[in-house]
Each structure stands twice: as structure tokens, then as C-alpha cells.
Design an enzyme around this catalytic site. Structure first.
Site, mmCIF file in Angstrom:
data_model
loop_
_atom_site.group_PDB
_atom_site.id
_atom_site.type_symbol
_atom_site.label_atom_id
_atom_site.label_comp_id
_atom_site.label_asym_id
_atom_site.label_seq_id
_atom_site.Cartn_x
_atom_site.Cartn_y
_atom_site.Cartn_z
ATOM 1 N N CYS A 139 78.638 -53.955 32.343
ATOM 2 C CA CYS A 139 78.641 -52.105 32.407
ATOM 3 C C CYS A 139 77.544 -52.184 33.308
ATOM 4 O O CYS A 139 77.150 -51.136 34.503
ATOM 5 C CB CYS A 139 77.502 -52.396 31.648
ATOM 6 S SG CYS A 139 75.950 -52.844 30.551
ATOM 7 N N HIS A 186 72.371 -51.186 28.288
ATOM 8 C CA HIS A 186 72.776 -50.659 28.776
ATOM 9 C C HIS A 186 72.726 -49.867 30.036
ATOM 10 O O HIS A 186 72.174 -48.959 30.209
ATOM 11 C CB HIS A 186 74.501 -50.030 27.675
ATOM 12 C CG HIS A 186 75.798 -49.783 27.862
ATOM 13 N ND1 HIS A 186 76.210 -50.994 28.185
ATOM 14 C CD2 HIS A 186 76.586 -48.877 28.003
ATOM 15 C CE1 HIS A 186 77.032 -49.705 28.297
ATOM 16 N NE2 HIS A 186 77.425 -48.713 28.525
ATOM 17 N N ASN A 204 79.808 -42.986 30.541
ATOM 18 C CA ASN A 204 79.240 -44.834 29.799
ATOM 19 C C ASN A 204 80.479 -45.381 30.466
ATOM 20 O O ASN A 204 81.716 -45.318 30.091
ATOM 21 C CB ASN A 204 79.340 -44.497 28.467
ATOM 22 C CG ASN A 204 79.514 -46.211 27.568
ATOM 23 O OD1 ASN A 204 79.392 -47.511 28.709
ATOM 24 N ND2 ASN A 204 79.421 -45.625 26.425
#
Length: 668
Positions: free
Chosen positions: A93, A249, A273
Site C-alpha cells: 500500500c 495502512h 484506499n
């Protein structure tokens, strides 16, 4: 000991593993073969042990896009977007959030993706560019992707398995770092720097400035990369929390706005995201009560209820749920009170620096870099940024092999130009800052230093380390008017007798006779305009001005076109300063007076209805106009009025073909 570097040259491109893309592609085309990359084979070694533990190895296959796509494969389909990306099994990520941010700057993204396709000269080979320690590195790959069955192991294409640029770029980055496992849990600033060559400003959200919203909004609008991260939760692995956020994250920051809500105003920030789904479930999230209670055009401009991983949240919730924010740009952004994002910086760059493996402790002080601080300033005025070559590091190595200190050099030692003697480093000498350990591959440290000569001393723990050092020195704003919120300097008043506006313009020309929109933005913001965040010229505004003033229709301004723009900027400044209600603020209700006071709009007709529409178009939600917005409005008004008069035969109407109409409205 180094005291300075030469002017920054155009960085050459290095071929990773000495692979020449054109040579390899042409050879495959001549032989009628698809490229097979032996340097990054379709084997378990390219995946890496960290991602293979417990996985179904016998079922792992490598397939080309045409064997996976539901239709003809495409490199890019209808433009590259963050919504093309969907994270797979690797915990990358940190890379994908940085990549998602880069998609908001198409010009920079194109430099990395280049023009590639599955149709023209397709040979199963692709190439991408990444920035490594002061130089661009071109990485060549074949297009075989790891799958289990027909399920992608890593990044998924979003559009019917047809758009493959994210999958191929992820593979190229994995090859650069050694394997897909090297993408599993990384450091967000590393990806930001590797994609741009910029410098990262880290903002601790627990002690961030009160004007964070404006800082973020300005950074996004000016093409900087902005991303953030959530802290660890209860486990070592990322997990979805009750509020919809994912712990440990990385997210892309895609916007920040102020919106009217109930009887007040709410500051909100938009995030994306990399999973491509799983969104915030709190205030201002998709389907929230706050959006149900918000109406009007502002809602339709900002809000879409889609399960695409993008969502809004309040700035207050953002502060509470995220640990840090990263802004990556070509020059630093300081968070000192009253500092604007167009601060001027000078960069010293030391490339290909190597500390040999036999230096450690006190003997490690033979890598020294001198710099001077000329004038006293408020806030941080020196940024030291180290970038370590990945090949110098071992996975999860600790302690990190590089450390540095900054010392002030006394006058009696300034005669030493090549090397400070051991006597300088006596046990009684205090560093301007204690020992800093370079704890990541990209490490940035800010300093507030008084005028004088300083030395950066780097050392290693008995290991050979190759790195790039950049020292950014803030330059004083000698022409700033402290009593004004902004100051567009009229060139005629600030030039010496022997200097002309054209010679000032020369400093911003890119080895030619004209400038593009990004250079125009730099010229306006860094040289002529100083003001609060949000009142600077965005790239979009400069592209709009460029199209309006670009008589040759080549996407650039030459000397004559720039001189014409300059005269209008100076006139706009005079009008703005004369009519503004308070420093740096113009009310939309003042537009009639502005138009009547603008000489180059003489003869332009404007109805109240049209003026009301222009107020909606160029003012903010509270009815205020910034100076850049006013410039765009006035120049567009002049240009479109002249276009009508030039095209009309009777002064009342015009006749245009569809293509003439489209050209007029789409590029102006």
C-alpha cells in the site's frame, strides 16, 4: 570535503542491469518472438520467500495479459487514474498510495509510464522509470504476471481485466528492489521519492499546524504528492477497524475542502484506499448523515457514493485516526507559522557519495560537506536529505548503517577547504544537532540555524554505503512587502537599469525561446507572487492562462506573448489592491467595479446574469475571490470578447462549424 556542487544538470537515464529497451524490443520483433526477461525470471525467486511462506506454490503460474484479459488488453484505457489500481496480496500500500497520488499529476506520471501499448510494436516487453539517488533508472520487464488460476497474486486490473499499466509498473518496481517480497511492508516516503525525485516533508498530525487544510489543498492543487498512514492497532498485521479504516495502512490524499454545514463551516479531507474498496464509516463518509443534510451544487461537485475506495472525512477525525502526513515536492515545504508554499530554496546536491567500509566511530569523520547560512530567519531554514542506494542495505538491517551530525565551523577553521582537522572534532565541541541516525532509505531532517558556516559529517557502522545528499537552504525574500498579504512585483520597478523584462524571463526558459504552463506557474509563484496558501497560482490556472494567451496554439508562451501577459498581471494587481476590502480579499460583489476599472476590458459588454454565473465560477463558497482567480476571470473575459468581435461579421452574431466551436471552447 565538498563545499558546493555544480548547477543541477538534466539527469541522464541509466539502464537497469544494462538492458536497452529499444534494442531488446527490436530484436524480438525481428525474430517474431515475445520477450522473456532472464534477469527477473518467472520463478519463485522473483516472488521472494516472505510472500511464498504457506502459499500454494504448485499452482503458481505466470501468464501474459492476453491470456488473462476478458477482451483485447490495453496498457492504458481512457486515461490513467488511481481508480485503475486495486491492491493484491502484497502489503505494498505504501507504493500504491504514492502511485495513486502521482496519477493526479499526469505530466509527471507520463514521464514514468511513457508511450506504450499492446498493439503498436508489441513484443511482450515494457519499460518504466524510477528515481534512484539523483538519477532516473529505466527498468525493463516482460509482461508475464504471477497468477493462481486466473486470479492475480498482486495488483488487479480494475476494468474487466483489460487495463494493465498498474500490474506492469508494480512488477518493474519489484524488479528494481529485488523481488515482490521487497514490496511487502515498506516506507511511504521511499515510494514518493522513487516516483518523483522530490523531497518529503513529514507532518506529525498530533502537532500539526492549524491551517493544515489549506496546506493540503494547496499541495494537491500544485501537483505535489500527498499521502498519509494510519498507526499500528492491536496486531502486527493490517486489519479493518470498526470505523472502516485499515490499521498500518497507507492512503492517498486527493483533496481538501471547506463545506457549509448546518449553520457553520466544516473542514473535510478526501482520501483513497489502494485496496479499491473498504472506506471510512464515520462522519462525512459515503452515505453519512452529513451528506444527506447537505444540498446544492457544492454537494454535487464533491460527493459521489461509490464503492471505489475514495471517501471524505472531517479534518478532526483525520487528526484523530491518522499518525502522519507526507507531502512530496521538488523543494521542501516548511510548516512554520506564516510561511507560504512558494518559499524560495537553493539546493546543493552531492551525488554518488560512498563511505568505505572501514570508517566507523571517530574515524568516520572523513565525509564532510560544508554549507553557509547567509542571513537570520524565523523557522526552519536548512533541510538535510539523505537518500541511500537500496543495494547498500540488507533486508531489515539494524542498526541502519548511516548516521550524521551538523557542526558550526569556527572562524579559525574556515581556512580548511578540503578537510577539517581532527582538532576540530574535540570532545568539547557540541554539534548544532545531536547524532541523527538515517533510519530509512530516504531520511529528511529540518534545522533552524543562525548565520555562519556549517559542516555535515556522515559516518557508517563499518559498512560501505552509497548515497545522495541534498542540502536545501532557504533564501530570503528580499522583495517581500511585510504589510501586504500578497505582492505581485511590477517588473519595471524591480529591475536594474541594465536588465529588461526579457532577461528576467530568460531565467525561466527551458533552453529555448518560450515557457510551458509549469514554468509559468513557477515564475508567477516563486518570483512575483507571495501570499497565503491557497492564493497561489495552481497548475490548472496556469494552463488556463496559457491557453488564453497562446496565440500560436503550441502550448507555450514566447517573448511577445509573455510581455502581453505581464502587462495584464501588473494592471490586475493595481486594480485588486485598489478595490480589495481587506488585505488579499476581494468580494464577488465588487466585480462590477473591477471590470469598470480594468483598462484592457474597455468596450466589453456584460449582463447581470452573466456576472452572476462568473461569480459562481470564480469565487469560493463564501463569495471571495483570490488574486489568481481574478486574473483568470479578467483575461478570459477579454479573450472571449475579442474572439466574438473577430469572428462576427455584423457585430451581433457569429456562425461557426461544430469543429470551430469545439476548438474555441475547449482550448481557451
Amino acid at each position: 570535503m565538498a563545499h558546493d556542487t555544480e548547477a543541477l544538470e538534466e539527469t541522464s537515464v541509466v539502464k537497469f542491469k544494462n538492458q536497452d529497451f529499444r534494442f531488446l524490443r527490436d530484436r524480438c520483433l525481428s525474430r517474431g518472438q515475445l520477450f522473456i526477461d532472464d534477469t527477473f525470471p518467472a520463478e519463485a525467486s522473483s516472488i521472494g520467500q516472505k510472500l511464498l511462506m504457506g502459499k500454494r506454490l504448485p499452482k503458481l503460474e505466470w501468464k501474459r495479459p492476453q491470456d488473462l484479459s476478458f477482451g483485447p488488453p490495453h496498457f492504458i484505457l481512457e486515461g490513467a487514474s488511481r481508480f485503475d489500481i486495486q491492491q493484491g496480496r502484497a502489503g505494498d500500500c505504501w507504493f500504491l498510495a504514492a502511485l495513486g497520488s502521482l496519477t493526479q499529476n499526469p505530466q509527471c506520471l507520463q514521464k514514468i509510464l511513457m508511450n506504450q501499448s499492446f498493439s503498436y510494436q508489441y513484443a511482450g516487453i515494457f519499460h518504466f522509470r524510477f528515481w534512484q539517488c539523483g538519477q532516473w533508472v529505466e527498468v525493463v520487464i516482460d509482461d508475464r504476471l504471477p497468477v493462481v488460476g486466473n486470479n492475480f497474486c498482486f495488483v488487479h486490473p480494475r476494468r474487466g481485466n483489460q487495463e494493465f499499466w498498474p500490474c506492469l509498473m508494480e512488477k518493474a518496481y519489484a524488479k528494481l528492489l529485488g523481488s515482490y517480497s521487497q514490496l511487502h511492508y515498506g516506507y511511504l516516503p521511499d515510494a514518493l521519492v522513487d516516483l518523483t525525485g522530490g523531497v518529503v516533508t513529514r507532518i506529525n498530525l498530533h502537532s500539526s499546524p492549524s491551517d493544515l487544510l489549506m496546506v493540503v489543498k494547496t499541495a494537491v492543487q500544485t501537483g505535489s504528492m500527498v499521502a498519509c498512514a494510519t498507526p499500528k492497532w492491536l496486531t502486527e498485521e493490517s486489519e479493518v477497524m470498526e470505523n472502516g479504516l485499515v490499521s498500518q495502512h497507507a492512503y492517498t490524499v486527493t483533496g481538501a475542502e471547506k463545506i457549509q454545514y448546518r449553520r457553520g463551516w466544516e473542514e473535510i479531507i478526501r482520501l483513497w484506499n489502494p485496496w479499491g474498496n473498504t472506506e471510512w464509516r464515520g462522519r462525512w463518509g459515503d452515505g453519512s448523515q452529513e451528506w444527506w443534510e447537505t444540498h446544492g451544487s457544492r454537494k454535487s461537485q464533491l460527493y459521489e457514493n461509490k464503492d471505489d475506495g475514495e471517501f471524505w472525512m472531517s479534518c478532526r477525525d483525520f487528526h484523530e485516526n491518522f499518525s502522519c502526513l507526507y507531502i512530496c515536492s521538488q523543494f521542501p515545504i516548511t510548516m512554520d507559522p506564516g510561511v507560504t508554499p512558494n518559499e524560495s530554496w537553493r539546493q546543493m546536491r552531492f551525488k554518488n557519495q560512498v563511505i568505505s567500509g572501514n570508517t566507523a566511530g571517530g574515524d568516520g569523520r572523513d565525509i564532510q560537506y560544508l554549507f553557509d547560512v547567509q542571513e537570520p530567519m524565523d523557522g526552519n531554514n536548512v533541510i538535510v536529505a539523505f537518500t541511500v542506494m537500496p543495494q547498500s542495505l540488507k533486508t531489515e538491517e539494524w542498526p541502519f548503517p548511516l548516521q550524521f551530525q551538523v557542526f558550526k565551523v569556527d572562524s579559525q577553521f574556515q581556512k580548511f577547504q578540503k578537510r577539517l582537522p581532527p582538532a576540530f572534532f574535540s570532545q568539547f565541541r557540541d554539534a548544532a544537532q545531536g547524532i541523527d541516525y538515517v533510519t530509512k532509505r530516504n531520511f529528511t531532517k529540518s534545522f533552524h540555524l543562525s548565520p555562519g558556516t556549517y559542516v555535515v559529517v556522515a559516518s557508517a557502522h563499518g559498512k560501505e554505503v552509497e548515497f545522495l545528499l541534498r542540502i536545501f537552504l532557504k533564501m530570503p525574500h528580499k522583495d517581500r512587502n511585510p504589510n501586504s498579504s500578497f505582492n505581485l512585483k511590477a517588473l519595471k520597478g524591480s529591475l536594474s537599469e541594465n536588465e529588461s523584462p526579457k532577461s528576467s524571463f530568460h531565467r525561466y526558459m527551458d533552453q529555448g525561446l518560450d515557457i510551458d504552463a509549469s514554468q509559468l506557474q513557477s515564475l508567477l509563484n516563486q518570483e512575483y507572487l507571495t501570499g497565503p496558501p491557497g492564493d497561489t497560482f495552481s497548475l490548472d490556472q496556469c494552463q488556463s492562462i496559457m491557453a488564453l494567451m497562446d496565440l500560436k496554439v503550441n502550448g507555450r508562451l514566447d517573448r511577445e506573448e509573455f510581455a502581453r501577459l505581464q502587462s495584464r498581471l501588473i494592471h490586475c494587481q493595481h486594480v485588486f489592491q485598489h478595490i480589495q476590502r481587506s488585505q488579499g480579499v476581494l468580494r464577488s460583489s465588487d466585480l462590477w467595479e473591477v471590470i469598470e476599472s480594468t483598462d484592457f476590458l474597455s468596450g466589453v459588454l456584460l449582463s447581470k446574469e452573466l456576472l452572476s454565473l462568473m461569480t459562481l465560477r470564480y469565487s469560493d463558497s463564501s463569495g471571495r475571490l483570490s488574486f489568481p482567480s481574478l486574473v483568470c476571470f479578467l483575461i478570459r473575459l477579454e479573450t472571449m470578447s475579442k474572439a466574438f468581435r473577430n469572428l462576427s461579421k455584423d457585430g451581433k452574431s457569429i456562425y461557426l462549424t461544430e469543429m470551430e466551436w469545439m476548438k474555441l471552447v475547449m482550448y481557451s
